[in-house]
Design an enzyme around this catalytic site. Structure first.
Site, PDB file in Angstrom:
ATOM      1  N   ASP A  55       8.485  -1.999   2.173  1.00 40.67           N
ATOM      2  CA  ASP A  55       7.188  -1.662   2.762  1.00 40.67           C
ATOM      3  C   ASP A  55       6.693  -2.759   3.682  1.00 40.67           C
ATOM      4  O   ASP A  55       7.119  -3.917   3.603  1.00 40.67           O
ATOM      5  CB  ASP A  55       6.163  -1.380   1.668  1.00 40.67           C
ATOM      6  N   GLU A 112       5.578  -3.799  -2.360  1.00 43.36           N
ATOM      7  CA  GLU A 112       5.384  -5.221  -2.652  1.00 43.36           C
ATOM      8  C   GLU A 112       4.101  -5.742  -2.023  1.00 43.36           C
ATOM      9  O   GLU A 112       3.397  -6.576  -2.606  1.00 43.36           O
ATOM     10  CB  GLU A 112       6.585  -6.030  -2.142  1.00 43.36           C
TER      11      GLU A 112
END
Length: 418
Positions: free
Chosen positions: A88, A183
């Protein structure tokens, strides 16, 4: 080089492809992954791994990619090692429509990004550019982040997998691969299956300058301050209304500069308001609290509590409560019990021709939480710089050095074992 033939790096081509896939995570979503579009990259990675011959590569329902490269060594009892990066990108800056640009043979001049010419990457503001003369730099076009955090790490691990599959002369034990979602919103390993990985040690590839290894992170708490005001019709509010919104503004304004991100550096911790919401009757402020020493987190929360109490003395009808929640802890406490894991990482960087440097990071990685989940996990450089911003950049040569570091790390573990 211990390889029988020169490596043909694929890391740059992979990176330029990965950054065009929008994988922004969403802190407001309760699902896992927080955005389904993160799986778009996950599916591509699985397909590429399988094309390399990594047979068990798969994407699970939560958006995690797992894969295994079997040992090709005659040595016994080589511990299983895992390499991890997150897919991400941060919600802080748009990741939609990323247009990567390669600036060949950097000469030290300012880089003006074409889609927003107010975005200028200057050596005076990005000191590591002094180490990039002659290198090829990758940036976005000026309206989005680049996504080097952490697609540089993803591309580097993917290229390392490709090299391991192409070069059987690189002897290694069993290697596990883990790519995680979310994350950037603090949930990167919420659904990670540690038993499935079965690894002795892991390394996140998610750091900054080439040659850096991080064995120490912030410890982190989240906090929510809820303010209860007094709501009265504004036409009849004189002497009665106590607006929770205005009280929240006073509290934020009273936060000390010397305990803010913009007022701290090095090993100094901070309190940082990251979101505010509400109306006259109720308002809330979300904070992140950071420090390298666990015991200081509570002291920093007390600063918020004390400021709120002082402000509310001028608003006798209002009240507040502060709730705190642990997020992650300084991984150094775990890694100090496993000096070999960090030592082998430093050795691998030296073998890759780098000047290895052990650092602390004013942030956290998936490795922070993995370490406390039973998988000790320091952080190795990926070459990413100015992350979470439109001026994010990475050099092709640093990404190649990260690939070499991963390969040497595989060989160090095979050679030395436990």
């Amino acid at each position: 080089m211990p390889f029988s033939s020169p490596l043909s790096f694929t890391v740059a081509e992979r990176f330029l492809k990965y950054v065009t896939i929008d994988t922004q995570s969403d802190p407001g979503s309760a699902s896992c992954p927080s955005t389904e579009k993160q799986k778009d990259l996950g599916r591509l990675l699985v397909d590429e791994l399988q094309q390399m011959g990594v047979k068990d590569a798969h994407l699970d329902d939560f958006g995690y990619v797992y894969a295994t490269i079997p040992s090709n060594s005659d040595h016994e009892n080589i511990p299983v090692i895992c390499f991890c990066s997150h897919m991400d990108t941060a919600p802080d800056c748009s990741g939609t429509g990323v247009k990567p640009i390669v600036h060949k043979n950097y000469r030290g001049v300012d880089i003006i990004l074409p889609d927003d010419t107010s975005q200028i990457i200057k050596m005076t503001e990005h000191p590591d550019l002094e180490n990039q003369l002659g290198n090829d730099l990758v940036t976005a076009s000026g309206t989005t982040l680049l996504g080097a955090d952490n697609k540089a790490g993803v591309a580097e691990i993917m290229d390392a997998c490709y090299q391991l599959m192409q070069h059987p002369e690189i002897t290694h034990g069993t290697i596990r691969i883990l790519f995680t979602p979310d994350e950037e919103i603090g949930r990167g390993v919420d659904k990670a299956d540690i038993d499935k990985l079965g690894a002795y040690a892991a390394y996140t590839i998610d750091g900054e300058s080439a040659g850096n290894m991080e064995n120490e992170t912030f410890s982190a708490d989240g906090a929510k301050l809820t303010i209860h005001g007094v709501s009265v019709h504004p036409g009849f509010a004189k002497g009665k209304m106590e607006s929770a919104i205005k009280i929240a503004g006073q509290i934020i304004a009273a936060l000390p500069y010397e305990l803010s991100p913009e007022g701290t550096e090095g090993k100094q911790g901070f309190v940082h308001p990251v979101a505010i919401a509400g109306h006259v009757e109720t308002a809330s402020i979300d904070f992140i609290i950071r420090d390298f020493e666990d015991e200081l987190l509570a002291a920093h929360a007390d600063v918020i509590r004390g400021i709120a109490a002082a402000v509310l003395r001028g608003h006798p009808g209002a009240s507040f409560e502060l709730e705190t929640k642990p997020q992650y802890r300084n991984m150094k406490k775990v890694l100090d019990q496993h000096p070999q894991i960090v030592g082998y990482g430093m050795e691998a960087m030296k073998r890759a021709g780098l000047q290895a440097k052990l650092c602390s990071i004013r942030g956290g990685t998936d490795g922070s939480r993995l370490s406390f989940m039973g998988l000790p996990c320091p952080n190795i450089f990926a070459g990413e710089h100015a992350f979470h911003s439109k001026q994010e950049w990475v050099s092709v040569q640093d990404m190649q050095k990260a690939v070499l570091t991963i390969l040497h790390l595989c060989m160090v573990w095979e050679e030395k074992g436990l």
